[in-house]
Design a protein around this motif. Sequence first.
Motif, PDB file in Angstrom:
ATOM      1  N   ILE A 188      -2.584  -8.023  10.194  1.00 14.78           N
ATOM      2  CA  ILE A 188      -2.709  -8.489   8.808  1.00 14.78           C
ATOM      3  C   ILE A 188      -1.449  -8.149   8.021  1.00 14.78           C
ATOM      4  O   ILE A 188      -0.880  -8.990   7.308  1.00 14.78           O
ATOM      5  CB  ILE A 188      -3.945  -7.862   8.134  1.00 14.78           C
ATOM      6  CG1 ILE A 188      -5.233  -8.404   8.767  1.00 14.78           C
ATOM      7  CG2 ILE A 188      -3.944  -8.117   6.632  1.00 14.78           C
ATOM      8  CD1 ILE A 188      -6.477  -7.662   8.346  1.00 14.78           C
ATOM      9  N   PHE A 225       1.172 -11.063   6.668  1.00 12.56           N
ATOM     10  CA  PHE A 225       1.226 -11.178   5.209  1.00 12.56           C
ATOM     11  C   PHE A 225       2.653 -11.008   4.709  1.00 12.56           C
ATOM     12  O   PHE A 225       3.115 -11.768   3.836  1.00 12.56           O
ATOM     13  CB  PHE A 225       0.314 -10.146   4.547  1.00 12.56           C
ATOM     14  CG  PHE A 225       0.151 -10.362   3.066  1.00 12.56           C
ATOM     15  CD1 PHE A 225      -0.776 -11.271   2.588  1.00 12.56           C
ATOM     16  CD2 PHE A 225       0.951  -9.693   2.153  1.00 12.56           C
ATOM     17  CE1 PHE A 225      -0.924 -11.495   1.224  1.00 12.56           C
ATOM     18  CE2 PHE A 225       0.828  -9.914   0.791  1.00 12.56           C
ATOM     19  CZ  PHE A 225      -0.115 -10.813   0.325  1.00 12.56           C
ATOM     20  N   ILE A 265      -3.877  -9.526   0.236  1.00 11.15           N
ATOM     21  CA  ILE A 265      -4.598  -9.293   1.494  1.00 11.15           C
ATOM     22  C   ILE A 265      -6.102  -9.492   1.296  1.00 11.15           C
ATOM     23  O   ILE A 265      -6.789 -10.093   2.142  1.00 11.15           O
ATOM     24  CB  ILE A 265      -4.294  -7.892   2.033  1.00 11.15           C
ATOM     25  CG1 ILE A 265      -2.847  -7.842   2.570  1.00 11.15           C
ATOM     26  CG2 ILE A 265      -5.279  -7.505   3.139  1.00 11.15           C
ATOM     27  CD1 ILE A 265      -2.412  -6.468   3.025  1.00 11.15           C
ATOM     28  N   PRO A 279      -4.553 -14.543   5.608  1.00 10.28           N
ATOM     29  CA  PRO A 279      -3.504 -13.821   4.877  1.00 10.28           C
ATOM     30  C   PRO A 279      -2.156 -14.530   4.885  1.00 10.28           C
ATOM     31  O   PRO A 279      -1.410 -14.461   3.909  1.00 10.28           O
ATOM     32  CB  PRO A 279      -3.431 -12.480   5.618  1.00 10.28           C
ATOM     33  CG  PRO A 279      -4.792 -12.286   6.182  1.00 10.28           C
ATOM     34  CD  PRO A 279      -5.243 -13.669   6.571  1.00 10.28           C
TER      35      PRO A 279
END
Length: 563
Positions: free
Chosen positions: A74, A78, A391, A419
């Motif tokens: 993640i 991102f 997020i 994301p």
Amino acid sequence: MDWLINLFTNQDSIAHIVLLYSIVIALGVFLGKVKIGGISLGVTFVLFAGIMAGHIGFTGPVSILTFLQDFGLILFVFMIGLQVGPGFFESFGAAGIRLNILSTVAILLNIGVMFACYYLFFDTSNVNNLPMMVGTLYGAVTNTPGLGAANEALTSVFTNGDAPTIASGYACAYPLGVLGIIGATLAIKFFCKIDYEKEEEELQAKEDENPHEKPYTMHLRVENAFITGRNLMQICEFLKRDIVCTRQLHNGHISIPNRDTILNLNDEIQVVCAEVDAEAIKSFIGPEIDATWPDTIEKQPMVSRRIVVTNSKMNGKTLGKMHFSSVYGVNVTRITRQGMDLFASRNHHFHVGDKIMVVGPEDNVNRVAEMMGNSVKRLDAPNIATIFVGIIIGILFGSLPIAIPGMPVPLKLGLAGGPLIIAILIGRFGYRMKLVTYTTTSANMMLREIGLVLFLASVGIKAGAGFWDTVVSGDGLKYVGTGFLITIIPILIVGTIARAKFKFNYFTIMGMLAGTYTDPPALAYANSVCNREAPAIGYSTVYPLSMFLRIFTAQIIVLFFCG
């Protein structure tokens, strides 16, 4: 010595988990710096270090490994989204549409070659072979986020916890993938009989075809009562044209004005503007006159300065419409965005955080710095809140189920796709919602690399236990060979088409192919053989869309074909 043995063997210990990851990441990073034939695997070697650790039984609880793997993914995707977001939509302009189409064709060909190899060389009745080929695909194209997206999609398909481990296929294909990208690009050079010198001459000729607007200098008398008492910045904003007032005669005194200088009726000013804007400016300010006052201003020394764009009003403005050369008497020679050097083309769109190298007379450079913001302190503060708000939205967006007929489970963008898309949108439009989206290059790289090494280490450790049986005792050589085919065939096809049909410059093709495979070593090689910015332009034009498609298609393949 019991305490030391316990530290390495007690998997329930926090100290053991920290030690495990520290050893795997440090060893992988150091070994990744070793160059063979001038090429290194870089941080991706953390995956191999994790596989070695898992193979010898140096591991941890699966729940903790999975958490760190997903959190790292993640964070990684991102920060990539924030990096590519500002230039994502601009890459679809007229100049980049063909390059992005070619890049998309190459990505689809990668997938097509993967399926062809799967049906030709592997047992299709074995449910593990296709997921392994997906891992091989993303190793062959050196795209780690795609591996993460495919891995995450597999967990939603195999809900019983028996999702196949695909990192072994990735590990088999990755080393030759790095070499194959550069090798296939060089093969195009020989097939198309490319001459480096002629290619550079062609680039120079194209630059000469696009000169800047001609500057026009004139002396005006202020006769518009509307602008009396207003400063130069307000006048420029009302005109919506770029002008520079170089001198002002007020009550017999000559001065160099700045943006806060007030104009009064019957003041005489010297104005520099683009030739096409001269009539409109005269109509608004006042008539052109013959100057009768002496030239008492000394010539300013030439300076070069790196200026940071911090003025939000500059977002989206193009370099060509700013008239830096004709109006401000300066040249923008280089632009840096998120650590990537970009060519200062007339179609470049400015975004907060861009760093521009400006060359010209000192006063003029100061005017440009004032206009662009150049407040570095404004950018230094870390924007932690924006990152985690993004997020949160990304996870919610990625968790939305989209029912598609024929799919075993609803489509979800997941922990990688959600994301990523939200980060791209925030990176491009966040300033409209008063979100401070800029992060310094070092901060972005640090967070991105931390996420990447956590993901790679976790995947490697989890895959290590079965790596030997899967690769060495199984179809390892097949994965290596098919991975090489997946790498080179699309490059040879798309690269040849780009040259033979669309007549793209070879250096632009090199950058486009490196961006399509999101492969920095290939870009570094292209830059080493070209003295101009064409490879960087090709790379940055297709990189945002390529990264998105690599992640998105990974999940589509798994959800449609691996269920």
